[in-house]
Design an enzyme around this catalytic site. Structure first.
Site, PDB file in Angstrom:
ATOM      1  N   SER A  14     -16.421 -19.554  13.384  1.00 42.86           N
ATOM      2  CA  SER A  14     -16.715 -20.371  14.655  1.00 42.86           C
ATOM      3  C   SER A  14     -18.332 -20.322  14.883  1.00 42.86           C
ATOM      4  O   SER A  14     -19.016 -19.618  13.767  1.00 42.86           O
ATOM      5  CB  SER A  14     -16.243 -19.478  15.779  1.00 42.86           C
ATOM      6  OG  SER A  14     -16.804 -18.240  16.075  1.00 42.86           O
TER       7      SER A  14
ATOM      8  N   ILE B 263     -22.100 -20.129  14.864  1.00 32.62           N
ATOM      9  CA  ILE B 263     -23.292 -20.263  13.952  1.00 32.62           C
ATOM     10  C   ILE B 263     -22.747 -20.022  12.604  1.00 32.62           C
ATOM     11  O   ILE B 263     -23.167 -20.843  11.333  1.00 32.62           O
ATOM     12  CB  ILE B 263     -24.278 -19.073  14.189  1.00 32.62           C
ATOM     13  CG1 ILE B 263     -25.193 -19.347  15.633  1.00 32.62           C
ATOM     14  CG2 ILE B 263     -25.379 -18.949  13.099  1.00 32.62           C
ATOM     15  CD1 ILE B 263     -25.860 -18.207  15.834  1.00 32.62           C
TER      16      ILE B 263
ATOM     17  N   ASP C 105     -12.108  -7.604   7.043  1.00 29.11           N
ATOM     18  CA  ASP C 105     -12.935  -6.795   8.158  1.00 29.11           C
ATOM     19  C   ASP C 105     -14.096  -6.177   7.540  1.00 29.11           C
ATOM     20  O   ASP C 105     -14.014  -5.323   6.721  1.00 29.11           O
ATOM     21  CB  ASP C 105     -11.699  -5.696   8.636  1.00 29.11           C
ATOM     22  CG  ASP C 105     -12.409  -5.004   9.583  1.00 29.11           C
ATOM     23  OD1 ASP C 105     -13.575  -5.153  10.024  1.00 29.11           O
ATOM     24  OD2 ASP C 105     -11.570  -3.903  10.141  1.00 29.11           O
ATOM     25  N   VAL C 106     -15.236  -6.763   8.161  1.00 30.00           N
ATOM     26  CA  VAL C 106     -16.614  -6.280   7.491  1.00 30.00           C
ATOM     27  C   VAL C 106     -16.685  -4.819   7.747  1.00 30.00           C
ATOM     28  O   VAL C 106     -17.595  -4.197   6.913  1.00 30.00           O
ATOM     29  CB  VAL C 106     -17.586  -7.153   7.892  1.00 30.00           C
ATOM     30  CG1 VAL C 106     -17.452  -8.751   7.405  1.00 30.00           C
ATOM     31  CG2 VAL C 106     -17.944  -7.114   9.408  1.00 30.00           C
TER      32      VAL C 106
ATOM     33  N   TYR D 134     -25.871  -2.973  20.959  1.00 31.47           N
ATOM     34  CA  TYR D 134     -26.018  -4.461  20.134  1.00 31.47           C
ATOM     35  C   TYR D 134     -27.476  -4.616  19.967  1.00 31.47           C
ATOM     36  O   TYR D 134     -27.959  -4.842  18.686  1.00 31.47           O
ATOM     37  CB  TYR D 134     -25.584  -5.845  20.848  1.00 31.47           C
ATOM     38  CG  TYR D 134     -25.818  -6.905  20.263  1.00 31.47           C
ATOM     39  CD1 TYR D 134     -24.787  -7.219  19.230  1.00 31.47           C
ATOM     40  CD2 TYR D 134     -26.776  -7.791  20.768  1.00 31.47           C
ATOM     41  CE1 TYR D 134     -24.924  -8.266  18.637  1.00 31.47           C
ATOM     42  CE2 TYR D 134     -26.872  -8.973  20.177  1.00 31.47           C
ATOM     43  CZ  TYR D 134     -26.127  -9.341  19.306  1.00 31.47           C
ATOM     44  OH  TYR D 134     -26.339 -10.513  18.507  1.00 31.47           O
TER      45      TYR D 134
END
Length: 252
Positions: A11, A13, A57-58, A149
């Site tokens: 999805s 970017i 899953d990074v 973040y």
């Protein structure tokens, strides 16, 4: 045909980057946690483009290693890695617990490390490669209520700069692209949440995000994708270790 691998390709970017690179002739591997959004992205790509979908899953190094192995077997060595997977939950710092902090770090910073670790040895050996980390303006400044973040994205930028120096004489470049608030599902959901919780109008809620941009608008995902495309090209071979802000002047 060069092979570009994009994380978070289901999805926003990531999907825009996949469309842009596919249109430019890249074979593209689409990585994400769920296959359905990745399939939806693939359906929007250039007809007859070579594409590989791999769920991953990074935050899990073993999952990443398996995914990159599958992608390389399907499309050859990864010559351009775009780290786009991320998450930005909002929590006041005084309510942020260790588990929440660790999860944000795992997705946004550990994930970048895990993916870079899979491609750097091969890029060094071949003497060529491109790594682009989608780092956000949160790598360049602070924002309230997303302290984890911001910390993670500042870490991504630090990793980008350090790795760029290590790879500068190996024919490999690594850069960070730093978008401001971008017109994606994340922002649309945030606007809807503000409307439901505060009773403000949609335009008033949207202004929460557009007012940080001196141009008074959201960034389009395609603008970020075009910047990534340029960094992948031979024209950008001298550009490395940079944080390129795509934000309408927000970070000036």
């Amino acid at each position: 045909m060069k092979h570009a691998l994009i994380t978070g390709a289901g999805s926003g970017i990531g999907a825009a980057i996949a469309r842009t690179l596919s249109a430019e002739g890249y074979a593209v591997s689409l990585l994400g946690r769920r296959s359905q959004p990745l399939q939806a992205t693939r359906d929007t790509l250039t007809a007859n483009s070579r594409t590989c979908i791999v769920t991953c899953d990074v935050t899990d190094a073993n999952s990443v290693a398996q995914a990159f192995s599958e992608a390389s077997q399907a499309l050859g060595p990864v010559e351009a890695l775009i780290n786009c997977a991320g998450a930005a939950p909002t929590t006041p710092f005084h309510k942020l617990d260790a588990a929440g902090w660790r999860q944000v770090m795992a997705v946004n910073l550990d994930g970048v490390f895990n993916c870079c670790a899979q491609v750097v040895p091969g890029m060094r050996e071949r003497g060529s490669g491109r790594i682009i980390n989608i780092a956000s303006t949160a790598s360049l400044k602070g924002y309230a209520y997303v302290s984890a973040y911001c910390a993670a994205k500042h870490g991504v930028l630090g990793l980008t700069r350090a790795l760029a120096l290590e790879l500068a004489d190996k024919g490999v470049t690594i850069n960070a692209v730093c978008p401001g608030y971008t017109d994606t599902d994340i922002i649309r959901d945030a606007v809807a949440n503000i409307v439901s919780k505060t009773g403000r109008s949609e335009s008033e809620a949207l202004a929460t995000f557009t007012r940080t941009n001196p141009q008074g608008r959201l960034i389009e995902p395609e603008e970020v994708a075009d910047t990534v495309s340029w960094l992948c090209s031979p024209k950008a071979r001298s550009i490395t270790g940079q944080a390129i802000s795509v934000s309408g002047g927000e970070t000036v």
